[in-house]
Design a protein around this motif. Structure first.
Motif, short mmCIF file in Angstrom:
data_model
loop_
_atom_site.label_atom_id
_atom_site.label_comp_id
_atom_site.label_asym_id
_atom_site.label_seq_id
_atom_site.Cartn_x
_atom_site.Cartn_y
_atom_site.Cartn_z
N ILE A 50 31.13 71.14 -26.69
CA ILE A 50 32.26 70.23 -26.77
C ILE A 50 32.00 68.69 -26.76
N SER A 51 32.75 67.90 -27.79
CA SER A 51 32.45 66.81 -28.08
C SER A 51 32.59 65.99 -26.69
N ASN A 52 33.69 66.03 -26.07
CA ASN A 52 34.23 65.20 -25.05
C ASN A 52 33.21 65.38 -23.77
N GLU A 90 26.65 61.19 -22.49
CA GLU A 90 26.28 59.67 -22.93
C GLU A 90 26.45 58.85 -21.92
N ARG A 126 30.19 66.01 -24.30
CA ARG A 126 28.96 65.26 -24.67
C ARG A 126 28.95 63.82 -24.66
N LYS A 127 30.38 63.42 -24.81
CA LYS A 127 30.59 61.85 -24.44
C LYS A 127 30.31 61.57 -22.95
#
Length: 203
Positions: free
Chosen positions: A143-145, A151, A147-148
């Motif tokens: 899920i991109s959110n 980061e 992963r953000k």
């Protein structure tokens, strides 16, 4: 305000006399008036007050001096001032050399809570494996959110060098933590062990 005394049978006693609101400016005169009010409130004879233990505030010391009562400065408070002074040296060096990363930015300590910086660093080191695992898990999410978020967490993590500094700080601060615990106890007289405790810290 706490009161400590020894009975005729040499039994130690301590009680909390009052937790007084002090909205006035903390001037020497105001402090003297407040202390004298408390002495009268509890019907204490000033001649029976052997000493008053206080922090290193010049206003407090001046007030006790005006009352002509022996002032014993709190050793644990003095130790914490010394620790804070040394830790502030790191911040000064960072200002002089912007390339130096301050290793304690992500650690929140409470200046009025003694040894909190020691406990905060100690706890952070214990949590390091879990924090690294969480960061890795977030970064590997599909899920991109998430992963953000990983980061963001990665950017705020301490480097290995900074964790090494934290480990060294633990070694340095541990004796101060122990000394504060010993001198801060109310179950036994501590004035007689101030000097040997300080000498032990010098070793």
């Amino acid at each position: 305000i706490t009161c400590h005394w020894i009975s005729p049978k040499f039994e130690l006693y301590d009680i909390v006399l009052d937790m007084t609101n002090f909205p006035e400016t903390h001037t020497t005169i105001e402090i003297v008036e407040k202390l004298q009010h408390q002495i009268k409130k509890f019907n204490l004879a000033q001649k029976n007050i052997i000493s008053i233990t206080s922090d290193n505030g010049s206003n407090v010391k001046a007030a006790i001096s005006q009352m002509q009562i022996t002032n014993i400065l709190c050793t644990t408070h003095t130790l914490q001032l010394s620790i804070n002074l040394d830790l502030n040296y790191i911040k000064i060096q960072k200002q002089l050399n912007p390339d130096i990363r301050e290793p304690l930015d992500v650690i929140k300590d409470i200046e009025t809570c003694w040894n909190s910086i020691f406990r905060a660093i100690q706890h952070l080191i214990l949590l390091q494996p879990s924090i690294n695992h969480l960061c890795s898990t977030l970064l590997n999410s599909v899920i991109s959110n998430i992963r953000k978020d990983g980061e963001k967490l990665k950017d705020s993590l301490l480097s290995n060098d900074e964790f090494n500094i934290c480990n060294k700080l633990i070694i340095i601060l541990k004796p101060f933590n122990k000394a504060t615990e010993i001198l801060g106890d109310s179950k036994y007289p501590t004035l007689s062990i101030v000097t040997p405790t300080i000498e032990e810290l010098k070793q």
